[in-house]
Motif scaffolding. Sequence first.
Motif, PDB file in Angstrom:
ATOM      1  N   GLY A  82     -54.249  22.162  54.913  1.00 40.65           N
ATOM      2  CA  GLY A  82     -54.552  23.445  55.529  1.00 40.65           C
ATOM      3  C   GLY A  82     -55.783  24.088  54.945  1.00 40.65           C
ATOM      4  O   GLY A  82     -56.389  24.962  55.567  1.00 40.65           O
ATOM      5  N   THR A  83     -56.166  23.653  53.752  1.00 36.62           N
ATOM      6  CA  THR A  83     -57.347  24.197  53.098  1.00 36.62           C
ATOM      7  C   THR A  83     -58.600  23.492  53.601  1.00 36.62           C
ATOM      8  O   THR A  83     -58.628  22.267  53.720  1.00 36.62           O
TER       9      THR A  83
ATOM     10  N   GLY B   8     -63.301  28.989  61.058  1.00 35.63           N
ATOM     11  CA  GLY B   8     -62.415  30.079  60.667  1.00 35.63           C
ATOM     12  C   GLY B   8     -61.871  30.850  61.853  1.00 35.63           C
ATOM     13  O   GLY B   8     -60.714  31.294  61.841  1.00 35.63           O
TER      14      GLY B   8
ATOM     15  N   VAL C 125     -58.945  28.354  63.042  1.00 34.91           N
ATOM     16  CA  VAL C 125     -57.816  28.040  62.146  1.00 34.91           C
ATOM     17  C   VAL C 125     -57.401  29.228  61.286  1.00 34.91           C
ATOM     18  O   VAL C 125     -56.346  29.192  60.656  1.00 34.91           O
TER      19      VAL C 125
ATOM     20  N   HIS D 212     -59.545  32.498  58.951  1.00 37.03           N
ATOM     21  CA  HIS D 212     -60.505  32.553  57.848  1.00 37.03           C
ATOM     22  C   HIS D 212     -59.819  32.522  56.487  1.00 37.03           C
ATOM     23  O   HIS D 212     -60.456  32.200  55.476  1.00 37.03           O
ATOM     24  N   ASP D 213     -58.517  32.811  56.449  1.00 35.42           N
ATOM     25  CA  ASP D 213     -57.788  32.757  55.187  1.00 35.42           C
ATOM     26  C   ASP D 213     -57.602  31.319  54.697  1.00 35.42           C
ATOM     27  O   ASP D 213     -57.239  31.106  53.537  1.00 35.42           O
ATOM     28  N   ARG D 214     -57.862  30.352  55.579  1.00 35.65           N
ATOM     29  CA  ARG D 214     -57.716  28.948  55.178  1.00 35.65           C
ATOM     30  C   ARG D 214     -59.013  28.361  54.641  1.00 35.65           C
ATOM     31  O   ARG D 214     -59.040  27.217  54.202  1.00 35.65           O
TER      32      ARG D 214
ATOM     33  N   THR E 228     -62.172  28.241  51.948  1.00 32.83           N
ATOM     34  CA  THR E 228     -62.422  28.576  50.556  1.00 32.83           C
ATOM     35  C   THR E 228     -63.698  27.877  50.089  1.00 32.83           C
ATOM     36  O   THR E 228     -64.252  27.039  50.803  1.00 32.83           O
TER      37      THR E 228
ATOM     38  N   PRO F 128     -48.593  21.228  50.476  1.00 35.83           N
ATOM     39  CA  PRO F 128     -48.803  22.484  49.751  1.00 35.83           C
ATOM     40  C   PRO F 128     -47.702  22.814  48.753  1.00 35.83           C
ATOM     41  O   PRO F 128     -47.978  23.359  47.674  1.00 35.83           O
TER      42      PRO F 128
ATOM     43  N   THR G  58     -52.574  16.603  58.115  1.00 36.56           N
ATOM     44  CA  THR G  58     -53.954  16.375  57.659  1.00 36.56           C
ATOM     45  C   THR G  58     -54.838  15.887  58.801  1.00 36.56           C
ATOM     46  O   THR G  58     -55.962  16.377  58.988  1.00 36.56           O
TER      47      THR G  58
ATOM     48  N   ASN H  36     -55.504  18.605  61.411  1.00 37.80           N
ATOM     49  CA  ASN H  36     -56.389  19.605  60.821  1.00 37.80           C
ATOM     50  C   ASN H  36     -57.834  19.118  60.799  1.00 37.80           C
ATOM     51  O   ASN H  36     -58.776  19.866  61.091  1.00 37.80           O
TER      52      ASN H  36
END
Length: 421
Positions: free
Chosen positions: A178-179, A323, A326, A328-330, A332, A364, A395, A398
């Motif tokens: 998810g990242t 973002g 999916v 924007h919190d995902r 980094t 996770p 995965t 994503n």
Amino acid sequence: MTAHHTARQVLAGLDTTLTEGLEALYQDLHAHPELSFEEHRTAAEVSRRARDLGFEVTEGVGRTGVVARLVNGQGPIVLLRADFDALPVTERTGLPYASTNEGVMHACGHDVHVTCLFGAMALLAGARDRWSGTVLAVFQPAEELGQGAQAMVDDNLYARFGTPGVVLGQHVMAIPVGTIACHPGLAFAATDALEVRMFGRGAHASMPEAAIDPVVMAASTVMRLQTVVSREIASADRAVVTVGALQAGARDNIIPDEARLRLNIRTYTPQVRRTVLGAVERIVRGEAAAAGAQRDPEISTLHTFPLMVNDEEACARTMAAIGDVVGHDRLTDLGASSGSEDVGVFGTSANAPVCYWLLGGVDPDVYAKAEAAGTRSRDIPQNHSPFFAPVMRPTLTNGVTALTTAALAWLGPAPHSVKPA
């Protein structure tokens, strides 16, 4: 119509049938890994499937590379890259689809990269009424040697298929599913891989006084090399010096006449690179002289990777699009990686911006538990480990989502000449 709205419409094609097909492809690729410039089965499979999607396919680009092109009217050329070579690693994951090629494993996730690119190709091919331009899907060999991208460029990649306006790609890593992590600017280190041969004089193990022992010579060299970073590189700079192999002798009662070391060096600036390489050579030659070696050591380069720099504006544009889809919190930024990548060669040779990001592949919950226990480095297998096994779901989906959305952020709007199906 907004870009993220278009992306959501295209991504609606990521249904159960496509997802199951991608999982089957991933398992097949994982079970049949091939080493750098030996990816013949993989290239054939890639080519067959790309043709089935309606792409123009050319094999043998840069020896074993494959280029699949889909022209959909006037518009930008967007290069989507996936590497597809494996590593000389014996798999220990215990997966039901583990490698069937002894001593070879997809231990760096290149099978994930290929599968995700196919997913993006399938979605884009099925939604040609939503975009215009050219999708240039590049399946690159020999990334692990740092040679595949340059080999494809040297094989007249752009003269034959068009010069891209942007280069996009991703790499699965041991971070939570998810990242999506992207670092603008200097993103991946330069690498120098060296082989060192140190020469002594062999003798019987019972008469060490008759020998010049290359084992001791090599051992002293290994220990002394540990001081390069700690004592010759400023604390504000970064570098890594690793001795990955030391080979000498074959019997307990024979002192050999030669030892070999293989070094891996990671640096982030040309100045630090020069300092580290100079220190390595000085130490190797100094230890040989101190041991009384009657022949100078030999230092040769196995392969190199250039610095990989992400274009800041391209990253901002691409990550904004991803973002929006999916969340924007995902997204980094994990900073510059000590890993190396040759994907930047495609950008510099075309004078095109590069955006290359990291894709999470670890459950996770498993990651969080290891993080809380302080055992992440022990319990989460990293890339190149014989235990490296990205979680297949989600995965793959994503990765397909990220790559498809990124491509649509750079392709042109829907061509007026194409009516919606």
